[in-house]
Design a protein around this motif. Sequence first.
Motif, short mmCIF file in Angstrom:
data_model
loop_
_atom_site.label_atom_id
_atom_site.label_comp_id
_atom_site.label_asym_id
_atom_site.label_seq_id
_atom_site.Cartn_x
_atom_site.Cartn_y
_atom_site.Cartn_z
N ALA A 123 74.05 -36.01 -35.45
CA ALA A 123 72.79 -35.78 -35.41
C ALA A 123 71.94 -36.99 -36.14
O ALA A 123 70.85 -37.36 -35.56
CB ALA A 123 72.44 -34.39 -36.16
N ILE A 124 72.21 -37.14 -37.08
CA ILE A 124 71.61 -38.36 -38.02
C ILE A 124 71.75 -39.78 -37.15
O ILE A 124 70.46 -40.22 -37.00
CB ILE A 124 72.27 -38.50 -39.34
N SER A 125 72.74 -40.01 -36.73
CA SER A 125 72.76 -41.24 -35.96
C SER A 125 72.05 -41.15 -34.87
O SER A 125 71.44 -42.18 -34.31
CB SER A 125 74.23 -41.59 -35.76
N LEU A 126 72.04 -40.11 -34.05
CA LEU A 126 71.09 -39.93 -32.74
C LEU A 126 69.53 -40.21 -33.09
O LEU A 126 68.99 -41.09 -32.38
CB LEU A 126 71.22 -38.69 -32.34
N VAL A 127 69.26 -39.52 -34.19
CA VAL A 127 67.71 -39.75 -34.47
C VAL A 127 67.31 -41.08 -35.00
O VAL A 127 66.49 -41.63 -34.51
CB VAL A 127 67.48 -38.66 -35.79
N MET A 128 68.25 -41.89 -35.71
CA MET A 128 67.89 -43.14 -36.03
C MET A 128 67.83 -44.02 -35.01
O MET A 128 67.16 -45.07 -34.96
CB MET A 128 69.03 -43.57 -37.31
N SER A 129 68.94 -43.86 -34.16
CA SER A 129 69.07 -44.69 -32.78
C SER A 129 67.76 -44.54 -31.82
O SER A 129 67.23 -45.78 -31.70
CB SER A 129 70.04 -44.33 -32.04
N LEU A 130 67.32 -43.53 -31.91
CA LEU A 130 65.95 -43.40 -31.12
C LEU A 130 64.71 -43.85 -31.71
O LEU A 130 64.09 -44.43 -31.09
CB LEU A 130 65.89 -41.80 -30.58
N LEU A 131 64.66 -43.68 -32.98
CA LEU A 131 63.75 -44.37 -33.82
C LEU A 131 63.70 -45.88 -33.80
O LEU A 131 62.71 -46.45 -33.54
CB LEU A 131 63.85 -43.91 -35.31
N ALA A 132 64.75 -46.41 -33.76
CA ALA A 132 65.09 -47.90 -33.51
C ALA A 132 64.39 -48.27 -32.24
O ALA A 132 64.13 -49.55 -32.35
CB ALA A 132 66.28 -48.23 -34.15
N ALA A 161 71.64 -46.88 -25.51
CA ALA A 161 73.03 -46.63 -24.97
C ALA A 161 73.90 -45.87 -26.06
O ALA A 161 74.39 -45.06 -25.72
CB ALA A 161 73.76 -48.16 -24.77
N ILE A 162 73.83 -46.14 -27.48
CA ILE A 162 74.39 -45.45 -28.28
C ILE A 162 73.92 -43.95 -28.42
O ILE A 162 74.47 -43.24 -29.06
CB ILE A 162 74.73 -46.14 -29.66
N ALA A 163 72.50 -43.90 -28.68
CA ALA A 163 72.08 -42.75 -28.46
C ALA A 163 72.44 -41.52 -27.56
O ALA A 163 72.76 -40.45 -27.78
CB ALA A 163 70.54 -42.78 -28.42
N VAL A 164 72.69 -42.22 -26.34
CA VAL A 164 73.45 -41.39 -25.27
C VAL A 164 74.85 -40.90 -25.64
O VAL A 164 75.33 -39.73 -25.76
CB VAL A 164 73.53 -41.98 -23.86
N LEU A 165 75.49 -41.80 -26.46
CA LEU A 165 77.12 -41.60 -26.79
C LEU A 165 76.96 -40.63 -27.85
O LEU A 165 77.80 -39.62 -27.98
CB LEU A 165 77.64 -42.74 -27.36
N TYR A 166 76.09 -40.83 -28.79
CA TYR A 166 76.16 -39.60 -30.05
C TYR A 166 75.62 -38.26 -29.57
O TYR A 166 76.17 -37.38 -30.02
CB TYR A 166 74.87 -40.11 -30.86
N ALA A 167 74.51 -38.24 -28.67
CA ALA A 167 74.29 -36.82 -27.86
C ALA A 167 75.58 -36.52 -27.02
O ALA A 167 75.76 -34.98 -27.32
CB ALA A 167 73.24 -37.22 -26.75
N ILE A 168 76.30 -37.16 -26.61
CA ILE A 168 77.41 -36.56 -25.87
C ILE A 168 78.46 -36.19 -26.94
O ILE A 168 79.18 -34.96 -26.91
CB ILE A 168 78.14 -37.56 -24.90
N ALA A 169 78.72 -36.67 -28.08
CA ALA A 169 79.59 -36.59 -29.15
C ALA A 169 79.16 -35.21 -29.65
O ALA A 169 80.21 -34.49 -30.33
CB ALA A 169 79.65 -37.68 -29.83
N PHE A 170 77.98 -35.10 -30.01
CA PHE A 170 77.69 -33.94 -30.68
C PHE A 170 77.74 -32.75 -29.53
O PHE A 170 78.46 -31.78 -30.21
CB PHE A 170 75.85 -33.96 -30.62
#
Length: 405
Positions: free
Chosen positions: A288-297, A381-390
Amino acid sequence: MENKWVRAALPALLIHGSIGTVYAWSVFKQAVADYIGASVPNVEWAFSIAILFLGLSAAALGHFVEQDIKKSALLSTLFFVVGMIGTGISIQQKSLIGIYIFYGVIMGIGLGIGYLTPVKNLMLWFKDNKGLGTGLAVAGFGLAKMIFSPIMMRLQTSVGLWQMFIVLAIVFAVMMLIGSVLIRKPLDWHEKPLKNKFNPVQLVKNTNFIGIWLMFYLNITAGLAIISQEKDILAGLTNTNNVAVFSVGAIATVVSIDAFFNAAGRIGFATLSDRLLDRNTVYRVIFAISLVMSLLAYFLPNTSGLMPIVLVAAFFLINAGYGGGFSALPPLLADRFGMHAISKIHGIALTAWAAAGLSGNQLASFIVHGLNMDYQIVFVAIAVLYAIAFLVSMVVVKPTQTLIN
């Protein structure tokens, strides 16, 4: 000297603090490419091969680590040090194939054996706080990058690029040999043969294991995509006057602090897992944290005055979650499958790391160099990966146990 700090924690830091320098790759990959006259994407494969063989050797030799951690520590030292020396000679000879063999294959095997060696030992010594134990075991990986990145940069300018590998090989040989001498399992622990023959096929058919493998793989792939490119991403950020925001010194500082967050995440998230009813919850927090930070960046404009702060914060928190994913893995596996075959199970799970080694930094390299897209696309790209992992952590991984004894 019969205590957990001398027999478990210190050896883990010495061994992992040496082999963890593999994550300082971004500090010298451009210099290696320039020295031997190769492209960065071609040189990048050395890192991918190293992570591939880390995972493969961990999966193949988990039983060896179970039997004798002193011998496994010595074998890890041999492979890692020979790999470092061979890499230096290969650079001097301008041999890309030599770098693939020594940095990728030989050093990668040393990485896999050395990574597994202290983990079970720490869970045995820290039996009431397994998360803290594994956090200490793998914190050295993050600390290694923080400590040795500036040393590597200085050595490149003072003694030379290929000579740097020879000097560091000597340093790491001493560190790892001391760790090999000190490491030992608790006197009251006796390895017992498994009642039933261990069958990896049954393990990979287990839904929990598949889910854990997938979310571990996705977290590493996303993390490597950023970690392998962070120096270039920071160097490419400019203000409205097209002037670089980060100086060379500032970039080196951020990279070093990144490593601190990587190490802190390894201890912090694993320790947090000791406090939770289900250790899987800690992965949901990480994703969740990594997804939010990726989208902000990604969504914040480059010209925004907040962009440098958000970018650095994203690096710090993603690095923390990346490290935490490693340290939270062994106690989660121990909860689901028991302790007796944990090194074997952990080793098989690390094949996710091998697969991610081929996909993580290559994903970022393909986006930036292959498709000629902006570095910010990597964050999408990594935001998508974090969402799938969640989603995997929520739907696939269950709190059921399959004890192997």
